[in-house]
Design a protein around this motif. Structure first.
Motif, PDB file in Angstrom:
ATOM      1  N   TYR A 126       0.772  -1.141  -0.130  1.00  0.00           N
ATOM      2  CA  TYR A 126      -0.048   0.114   0.148  1.00  0.00           C
ATOM      3  C   TYR A 126       1.011   1.358   0.046  1.00  0.00           C
ATOM      4  CZ  TYR A 126      -3.883  -3.237   1.206  1.00  0.00           C
ATOM      5  OH  TYR A 126      -4.695  -4.304   1.335  1.00  0.00           O
ATOM      6  N   LEU A 127       2.034   1.413   0.852  1.00  0.00           N
ATOM      7  CA  LEU A 127       2.802   2.533   0.780  1.00  0.00           C
ATOM      8  C   LEU A 127       3.318   2.684  -0.579  1.00  0.00           C
ATOM      9  CD1 LEU A 127       4.599   2.033   4.238  1.00  0.00           C
ATOM     10  CD2 LEU A 127       3.216   3.914   3.626  1.00  0.00           C
ATOM     11  N   PHE A 128       4.177   1.466  -0.884  1.00  0.00           N
ATOM     12  CA  PHE A 128       4.652   1.815  -2.397  1.00  0.00           C
ATOM     13  C   PHE A 128       3.760   2.053  -3.323  1.00  0.00           C
ATOM     14  CE2 PHE A 128       6.389  -0.196  -6.366  1.00  0.00           C
ATOM     15  CZ  PHE A 128       7.577   0.209  -6.228  1.00  0.00           C
ATOM     16  N   CYS A 129       2.333   1.502  -3.496  1.00  0.00           N
ATOM     17  CA  CYS A 129       1.480   2.041  -4.527  1.00  0.00           C
ATOM     18  C   CYS A 129       0.851   3.295  -4.312  1.00  0.00           C
ATOM     19  CB  CYS A 129       0.328   1.053  -4.527  1.00  0.00           C
ATOM     20  SG  CYS A 129       0.897  -0.683  -5.174  1.00  0.00           S
ATOM     21  N   GLY A 130       0.871   3.693  -3.012  1.00  0.00           N
ATOM     22  CA  GLY A 130       0.589   5.000  -2.842  1.00  0.00           C
ATOM     23  C   GLY A 130       1.424   6.155  -3.380  1.00  0.00           C
ATOM     24  N   ALA A 131       2.604   5.903  -3.013  1.00  0.00           N
ATOM     25  CA  ALA A 131       3.977   6.796  -3.339  1.00  0.00           C
ATOM     26  C   ALA A 131       4.135   6.829  -4.797  1.00  0.00           C
ATOM     27  CB  ALA A 131       5.494   6.253  -2.621  1.00  0.00           C
ATOM     28  N   TYR A 132       3.874   5.719  -5.438  1.00  0.00           N
ATOM     29  CA  TYR A 132       3.908   5.559  -7.011  1.00  0.00           C
ATOM     30  C   TYR A 132       2.748   6.325  -7.725  1.00  0.00           C
ATOM     31  CZ  TYR A 132       4.062   3.696 -11.835  1.00  0.00           C
ATOM     32  OH  TYR A 132       3.911   3.707 -13.230  1.00  0.00           O
ATOM     33  N   LEU A 133       1.713   6.345  -7.193  1.00  0.00           N
ATOM     34  CA  LEU A 133       0.449   7.056  -7.787  1.00  0.00           C
ATOM     35  C   LEU A 133       0.755   8.429  -7.705  1.00  0.00           C
ATOM     36  CD1 LEU A 133      -2.694   4.662  -6.749  1.00  0.00           C
ATOM     37  CD2 LEU A 133      -1.631   5.207  -8.839  1.00  0.00           C
ATOM     38  N   ILE A 134       1.089   9.032  -6.463  1.00  0.00           N
ATOM     39  CA  ILE A 134       1.338  10.369  -6.250  1.00  0.00           C
ATOM     40  C   ILE A 134       2.238  10.873  -6.827  1.00  0.00           C
ATOM     41  CG2 ILE A 134       1.822  12.015  -4.550  1.00  0.00           C
ATOM     42  CD1 ILE A 134       0.369  10.414  -2.406  1.00  0.00           C
ATOM     43  N   LYS A 135       3.257  10.104  -7.006  1.00  0.00           N
ATOM     44  CA  LYS A 135       4.629  10.581  -7.822  1.00  0.00           C
ATOM     45  C   LYS A 135       4.221  10.738  -9.439  1.00  0.00           C
ATOM     46  CE  LYS A 135       8.971  11.492  -8.852  1.00  0.00           C
ATOM     47  NZ  LYS A 135       9.304  12.982  -8.291  1.00  0.00           N
ATOM     48  N   SER A 136       3.336   9.867  -9.764  1.00  0.00           N
ATOM     49  CA  SER A 136       3.055   9.830 -11.219  1.00  0.00           C
ATOM     50  C   SER A 136       1.930  10.953 -11.588  1.00  0.00           C
ATOM     51  CB  SER A 136       2.380   8.220 -11.596  1.00  0.00           C
ATOM     52  OG  SER A 136       3.187   7.582 -11.475  1.00  0.00           O
ATOM     53  N   ILE A 137       0.969  11.126 -10.442  1.00  0.00           N
ATOM     54  CA  ILE A 137      -0.077  12.141 -10.658  1.00  0.00           C
ATOM     55  C   ILE A 137       0.742  13.553 -10.593  1.00  0.00           C
ATOM     56  CG2 ILE A 137      -1.769  13.477  -9.572  1.00  0.00           C
ATOM     57  CD1 ILE A 137      -2.949  10.687  -8.867  1.00  0.00           C
ATOM     58  N   LEU A 138       1.941  13.650  -9.991  1.00  0.00           N
ATOM     59  CA  LEU A 138       2.516  14.923  -9.660  1.00  0.00           C
ATOM     60  C   LEU A 138       3.310  15.092 -11.097  1.00  0.00           C
ATOM     61  CD1 LEU A 138       3.747  15.021  -6.182  1.00  0.00           C
ATOM     62  CD2 LEU A 138       2.010  16.488  -7.371  1.00  0.00           C
ATOM     63  N   ASN A 139       3.879  14.180 -11.615  1.00  0.00           N
ATOM     64  CA  ASN A 139       4.582  14.105 -12.853  1.00  0.00           C
ATOM     65  C   ASN A 139       3.867  14.572 -14.195  1.00  0.00           C
ATOM     66  OD1 ASN A 139       7.156  13.829 -11.677  1.00  0.00           O
ATOM     67  ND2 ASN A 139       7.465  11.472 -12.218  1.00  0.00           N
ATOM     68  N   GLY A 140       2.655  13.760 -14.210  1.00  0.00           N
ATOM     69  CA  GLY A 140       1.895  14.155 -15.379  1.00  0.00           C
ATOM     70  C   GLY A 140       1.148  15.648 -15.142  1.00  0.00           C
ATOM     71  N   PHE A 141       1.185  16.025 -13.834  1.00  0.00           N
ATOM     72  CA  PHE A 141       0.728  17.480 -13.509  1.00  0.00           C
ATOM     73  C   PHE A 141       1.560  18.367 -14.335  1.00  0.00           C
ATOM     74  CE2 PHE A 141       0.282  21.330 -10.947  1.00  0.00           C
ATOM     75  CZ  PHE A 141      -0.770  21.655 -11.286  1.00  0.00           C
ATOM     76  N   LEU A 142       2.806  18.290 -14.130  1.00  0.00           N
ATOM     77  CA  LEU A 142       3.902  18.943 -14.786  1.00  0.00           C
ATOM     78  C   LEU A 142       3.929  19.067 -16.094  1.00  0.00           C
ATOM     79  CD1 LEU A 142       6.604  18.361 -11.917  1.00  0.00           C
ATOM     80  CD2 LEU A 142       4.953  20.502 -12.077  1.00  0.00           C
ATOM     81  N   MET A 143       3.504  18.051 -16.771  1.00  0.00           N
ATOM     82  CA  MET A 143       3.421  17.854 -18.213  1.00  0.00           C
ATOM     83  C   MET A 143       2.479  18.485 -18.997  1.00  0.00           C
ATOM     84  SD  MET A 143       5.057  14.063 -18.344  1.00  0.00           S
ATOM     85  CE  MET A 143       4.436  13.731 -20.024  1.00  0.00           C
ATOM     86  N   ASP A 144       2.402  19.467 -20.014  1.00  0.00           N
ATOM     87  CA  ASP A 144       1.319  19.976 -20.766  1.00  0.00           C
ATOM     88  C   ASP A 144       0.432  19.061 -21.411  1.00  0.00           C
ATOM     89  OD1 ASP A 144       2.321  22.394 -19.664  1.00  0.00           O
ATOM     90  OD2 ASP A 144       3.523  22.795 -21.476  1.00  0.00           O
ATOM     91  N   ASP A 145       0.774  17.952 -22.117  1.00  0.00           N
ATOM     92  CA  ASP A 145       0.065  17.244 -22.901  1.00  0.00           C
ATOM     93  C   ASP A 145      -0.486  15.945 -22.212  1.00  0.00           C
ATOM     94  OD1 ASP A 145       2.413  15.924 -22.694  1.00  0.00           O
ATOM     95  OD2 ASP A 145       2.739  15.392 -24.504  1.00  0.00           O
ATOM     96  N   HIS A 146      -0.487  15.843 -20.786  1.00  0.00           N
ATOM     97  CA  HIS A 146      -0.821  14.836 -19.869  1.00  0.00           C
ATOM     98  C   HIS A 146      -2.184  15.230 -19.562  1.00  0.00           C
ATOM     99  CE1 HIS A 146      -0.884  11.900 -16.816  1.00  0.00           C
ATOM    100  NE2 HIS A 146      -0.030  10.970 -17.696  1.00  0.00           N
TER     101      HIS A 146
END
Length: 190
Positions: free
Chosen positions: A28-48
């Motif tokens: 759960y910790l690993f998946c939660g960190a991965y999901l939040i990191k993916s969402i934040l990385n996508g937020f910083l990209m314009d075409d995501h």
């Protein structure tokens, strides 16, 4: 009458952090960190897709993921305690168990209040280190005198929290390492 009176009198048996329970919490910790990191990385990209959301929506999504991690981890602890209680034929919720559960909920509520305060104060870089140090403190305070191996996870959480104070961008790796450590702890300690 249970055969092992130690387990009957031990109120901390319901907060067992070994085996499958620790593995689930680590996942759960690993998946939660991965999901939040993916969402934040996508937020910083314009075409995501998440790049079109506002910062407030991203914060609420991250808080929702954190809430799900907490709920699933707590349910893993409760179901493990229930399984142990059923196996040894004793009552799951006695006075000592209720006291431990209340202490657990109070510590979690204090941690949540502290993290929300940091978020509202704009101290975003301090959220993960504070979480990791407080998580290590919770593991230490809810320890069992007979299971001193939990000090490993507590010490690791403290060390990762201290590292995140000095390197704020290390937060996702630190939480992922803690998740992997939980999985390894669950495999080793049975």
């Amino acid at each position: 009458m249970p055969k092992n009176t130690y387990l009957h009198d031990n109120h901390e048996v319901n907060l067992i952090l070994k085996g499958v329970t620790s593995i689930l919490i680590g996942i759960y910790l690993f998946c939660g960190a991965y999901l939040i990191k993916s969402i934040l990385n996508g937020f910083l990209m314009d075409d995501h897709l998440t790049g079109m959301f506002s910062a407030e929506i991203i914060e609420y999504v991250a808080l929702g993921i954190l809430l799900l991690v907490f709920v699933f981890s707590s349910l893993a602890l409760v179901f493990a305690g229930r399984r142990i209680a059923k196996r040894h034929k004793f009552k799951l919720w006695n006075a000592k168990t209720k006291k431990t559960a209340l202490r657990y909920l109070l510590l979690i509520a204090f941690l949540a209040a502290m993290l929300i305060f940091l978020m509202n104060a704009g101290l975003i870089d301090l959220i993960t280190p504070t979480f990791l140090v407080a998580y290590g403190l919770i593991l230490y305070l809810l320890r069992d005198h007979y299971r001193k191996k939990r000090f490993f996870l507590s010490g690791l959480a403290f060390a990762l929290g201290a590292l995140c104070y000095f390197i704020p961008g290390y937060w996702s790796s630190a939480v992922s390492i803690l998740g992997i450590a939980h999985v390894a702890y669950g495999i080793v300690v049975n």
